[in-house]
Design an enzyme around this catalytic site. Structure first.
Site, PDB file in Angstrom:
ATOM      1  N   ASP A 120      46.049  36.719  27.467  1.00  0.00           N
ATOM      2  CA  ASP A 120      45.109  36.430  28.368  1.00  0.00           C
ATOM      3  C   ASP A 120      43.674  36.903  27.407  1.00  0.00           C
ATOM      4  OD1 ASP A 120      42.975  36.645  30.131  1.00  0.00           O
ATOM      5  OD2 ASP A 120      43.712  38.030  31.216  1.00  0.00           O
ATOM      6  N   GLU A 173      34.338  36.986  28.853  1.00  0.00           N
ATOM      7  CA  GLU A 173      34.952  36.568  30.020  1.00  0.00           C
ATOM      8  C   GLU A 173      35.275  37.444  30.871  1.00  0.00           C
ATOM      9  OE1 GLU A 173      37.943  35.011  33.012  1.00  0.00           O
ATOM     10  OE2 GLU A 173      38.149  36.568  31.504  1.00  0.00           O
ATOM     11  N   GLU A 174      36.086  38.519  29.991  1.00  0.00           N
ATOM     12  CA  GLU A 174      36.474  39.769  30.724  1.00  0.00           C
ATOM     13  C   GLU A 174      35.296  40.577  31.411  1.00  0.00           C
ATOM     14  OE1 GLU A 174      39.428  39.982  31.619  1.00  0.00           O
ATOM     15  OE2 GLU A 174      40.664  38.901  30.141  1.00  0.00           O
ATOM     16  N   HIS A 197      47.256  41.733  31.561  1.00  0.00           N
ATOM     17  CA  HIS A 197      46.594  43.002  31.193  1.00  0.00           C
ATOM     18  C   HIS A 197      47.404  44.078  30.680  1.00  0.00           C
ATOM     19  CE1 HIS A 197      42.210  42.150  33.046  1.00  0.00           C
ATOM     20  NE2 HIS A 197      42.701  40.798  32.245  1.00  0.00           N
TER      21      HIS A 197
END
Length: 365
Positions: free
Chosen positions: A186, A219-220, A329
């Site tokens: 991710d 993005e996170e 995650h």
């Protein structure tokens, strides 16, 4: 040990592409420190794109047909969750804050790399020294620290300073025939998909369609890279490629989760951040190729780059594709390489079938 590319050759992924994926996942790139992954993305795309550039946010933008007026933006973010050093104790322990969204239970005892160079371990009080109440509580982030093997603040400050970033230690590892685990799938997997789509569409894409593969940053922490890339490129169509929660194992079973499984193909989203015309085109691309796909409903925000792309400029006709992923995650995120390749195939077919005269205005049919 047999070379990695030989051990998973059954997926259809060639040696160079597999090495690209491994380099992306090995690169330490927590949000707002994406330079290492950006360099990998840039180097790979430079071998086939007509143009590759890096904008002021740090997004890497690779393009086919940059002069075309009809533009399609494919976004796969290259940042990952991480940690940032917030203070250094007199004993040389490094206290930290999260970059992105962490489950604290994941962190205890993990090895870390600070700035991709300095090793350390995340420490907490050993179970033998905990009270009975403490044994039944989740250890919070403020109760942990990073130990880099020194005993004084002075020594620690010769190696590390406040604001330095860290990621968990780990490298791409194969499980079974074509399943891999790694930190940062991710969303290095999404970045892989958009870059490979560009490579495989080259020489087949219409010259009046500009195709932009964006290795997006931050993005996170709020889709910031995609927002600026969308504004700068001003595409008519924007497709975000991210990961989707697989629910095909016991701990993930829930009535509200989509029925998504590894090995069942790309996930095509419907809902708040998805233009219905783009959705139908993505679905048609899968059906015309007789390839399996899965559906996911997004009632509100998808919490992906699609949310930022959709409202960029005067608005963008947006789509969202997910790579099925277990254990998001964590340092052992898991996916199947055949799903990854199926996502590339879907996007290539979508792009090659596009007609720049299409009306993208939402309408019911």
């Amino acid at each position: 040990m047999e070379p990695l590319h030989r051990r998973i050759r059954s997926t259809g992924m060639n040696e160079a592409s597999l090495e690209f994926l491994k380099k992306l996942t090995d690169a330490a790139s927590p949000s707002y420190h994406e330079e290492d992954a950006a360099a990998v993305f840039h180097e790979h795309c430079a071998t086939f794109a007509d143009e590759v550039r890096t904008d002021l946010m740090g997004n890497v933008i690779a393009v086919l047909n940059p002069a075309a007026e009809f533009r399609v933006l494919l976004s796969g973010h290259i940042d990952e969750i991480g940690l940032i050093v917030s203070t250094i104790s007199e004993e040389g322990q490094l206290y930290f804050k999260p970059i992105g969204d962490w489950d604290p239970a994941v962190l205890v005892g993990q090895r870390v790399w600070i700035r991709g160079q300095i090793p350390g371990v995340i420490a907490r009080t050993p179970v033998h020294l905990l009270s009975e109440d403490e044994r039944h509580k989740v250890c919070e982030l403020y109760e942990m620290s990073i130990d880099i093997g020194v005993s004084t603040r002075e020594t620690a400050e010769k190696l590390v300073e406040v604001g330095d970033e860290a990621v968990l230690h780990g490298s791409l590892l194969r499980l079974g025939e074509n399943t891999v685990i790694a930190r940062g799938l991710d969303n290095k997997s999404g970045a892989y998909v958009v870059a490979e789509t560009l490579r495989r569409a080259k020489d087949r894409l219409r010259k009046d369609i500009g195709l932009y593969a964006v290795g997006a940053v931050q993005e996170e922490v709020g889709y910031r890279g995609a927002a600026s890339a969308g504004f700068g490129i001003a595409p008519q169509i924007g497709i975000a490629v991210d990961v989707s929660h697989a629910s095909d194992y016991q701990q993930a079973h829930s009535g509200h989760l989509a029925r998504i499984a590894l090995g069942k193909g790309p996930v095509i989203a419907r809902g708040a951040n998805v233009n219905p015309v783009v959705y139908r085109l993505l679905r048609k691309a899968a059906e015309d190729a007789d390839r399996p796909f899965q559906l996911e409903a997004e009632g509100e925000s998808s919490y992906t780059d699609a949310a930022a792309l959709q409202t960029s400029g005067v608005g963008v006709a947006t789509g969202l594709i997910g790579v099925p992923l277990r254990y998001m995650h964590t340092p052992c995120e898991m996916l199947r390489l055949d799903d990854l390749e199926a996502c590339v195939d879907l996007l290539v077919n979508f792009c090659l079938a596009l007609d720049p005269t299409i009306d993208l205005t939402p309408k019911r049919i």
